[in-house]
Design an enzyme around this catalytic site. Sequence first.
Site, PDB file in Angstrom:
ATOM      1  N   TYR A  60       8.784  23.425   7.449  1.00  0.00           N
ATOM      2  CA  TYR A  60       9.713  23.381   8.565  1.00  0.00           C
ATOM      3  C   TYR A  60       9.057  23.838   9.855  1.00  0.00           C
ATOM      4  O   TYR A  60       8.137  24.647   9.865  1.00  0.00           O
ATOM      5  CB  TYR A  60      10.982  24.183   8.276  1.00  0.00           C
ATOM      6  N   ARG A  91      16.332  31.220  -1.425  1.00  0.00           N
ATOM      7  CA  ARG A  91      15.830  31.962  -0.261  1.00  0.00           C
ATOM      8  C   ARG A  91      16.868  31.819   0.850  1.00  0.00           C
ATOM      9  O   ARG A  91      17.207  30.719   1.247  1.00  0.00           O
ATOM     10  CB  ARG A  91      14.480  31.420   0.195  1.00  0.00           C
ATOM     11  N   GLN A 104       6.006  26.747  15.967  1.00  0.00           N
ATOM     12  CA  GLN A 104       5.412  27.252  14.735  1.00  0.00           C
ATOM     13  C   GLN A 104       5.827  26.353  13.574  1.00  0.00           C
ATOM     14  O   GLN A 104       6.955  25.876  13.533  1.00  0.00           O
ATOM     15  CB  GLN A 104       5.925  28.676  14.505  1.00  0.00           C
ATOM     16  N   LYS A 158      15.487  24.642  13.899  1.00  0.00           N
ATOM     17  CA  LYS A 158      14.540  24.304  12.833  1.00  0.00           C
ATOM     18  C   LYS A 158      14.634  22.825  12.487  1.00  0.00           C
ATOM     19  O   LYS A 158      15.695  22.220  12.582  1.00  0.00           O
ATOM     20  CB  LYS A 158      14.855  25.090  11.553  1.00  0.00           C
ATOM     21  N   HIS A 188      18.920  33.209   6.115  1.00  0.00           N
ATOM     22  CA  HIS A 188      18.137  33.908   7.123  1.00  0.00           C
ATOM     23  C   HIS A 188      18.399  33.372   8.522  1.00  0.00           C
ATOM     24  O   HIS A 188      18.696  32.200   8.706  1.00  0.00           O
ATOM     25  CB  HIS A 188      16.643  33.749   6.811  1.00  0.00           C
ATOM     26  N   ARG A 221       0.810  -1.228   0.000  1.00  0.00           N
ATOM     27  CA  ARG A 221       0.000   0.000   0.000  1.00  0.00           C
ATOM     28  C   ARG A 221       0.834   1.264   0.000  1.00  0.00           C
ATOM     29  O   ARG A 221       0.376   2.319  -0.376  1.00  0.00           O
ATOM     30  CB  ARG A 221      -0.904   0.025   1.229  1.00  0.00           C
ATOM     31  N   HIS A 259      20.186  29.967   7.639  1.00  0.00           N
ATOM     32  CA  HIS A 259      19.591  28.908   6.820  1.00  0.00           C
ATOM     33  C   HIS A 259      19.105  29.472   5.489  1.00  0.00           C
ATOM     34  O   HIS A 259      18.552  30.576   5.432  1.00  0.00           O
ATOM     35  CB  HIS A 259      18.407  28.294   7.579  1.00  0.00           C
ATOM     36  N   ASN A 306       5.993  26.260   9.331  1.00  0.00           N
ATOM     37  CA  ASN A 306       5.984  27.137   8.157  1.00  0.00           C
ATOM     38  C   ASN A 306       6.156  26.314   6.891  1.00  0.00           C
ATOM     39  O   ASN A 306       6.694  25.208   6.936  1.00  0.00           O
ATOM     40  CB  ASN A 306       7.133  28.148   8.238  1.00  0.00           C
ATOM     41  N   ASP A 317      16.849  39.760  -0.114  1.00  0.00           N
ATOM     42  CA  ASP A 317      18.001  38.857  -0.034  1.00  0.00           C
ATOM     43  C   ASP A 317      19.200  39.380  -0.820  1.00  0.00           C
ATOM     44  O   ASP A 317      20.344  39.111  -0.454  1.00  0.00           O
ATOM     45  CB  ASP A 317      17.625  37.453  -0.515  1.00  0.00           C
TER      46      ASP A 317
END
Length: 178
Positions: A132, A59, A46, A72, A62, A23, A119, A48, A168
């Site tokens: 994440y 991206r 949180q 994270k 940060h 399956r 990151h 995201n 950025d």
Amino acid sequence: MIFTETTLKGAYVLDLEKRGDHRGFFSRTFCAKEFESHHLNSHFVQGNMSHNHFKHTLRGMHYQTDGAEEAKLVRCTKGALLDVILDIRPDSKSYGSYFSVELSEKNGRQLYIPKGMAHGFLTLEDDTEIAYLVSEYYTPGKEAGIRWNDPAFNINWNVEHPILSDKDLAYPDYKKPL
């Protein structure tokens, strides 16, 4: 989950242990007890996600500062990406070093990023999604970043002209905190 520590102290690649049959399969992507047994932050506040339309969308890099630093747990849920972390912990033996790993829908890998790291990621396919968990709430005014091609770090993204946001692109050259 199989935890493999990276070259950056406290950062781990997590491979799934799939239990399957005709399956499909089942696998845990998070277990607080397993994280705690590896001395990793297991408190996430949180979740995201980011959807990226085009291959070579970049991206990052940060991070948050001044008590809002985040651990994270990152996972690619659709497509593929090159995930990059940069150690900017001033007292770390690997300060200024980076680690990169391919995360994809197919390989199911995750990356655990401890507090004090920048990151970023580069999509390797169109329509790539990343999900994440973070250990701290987003705090306006405490976000910061490092330009993707900052000469202080020479991160090898293996792309000459990524798709970037104006924000950025505008980060100044990095200066180590005093």
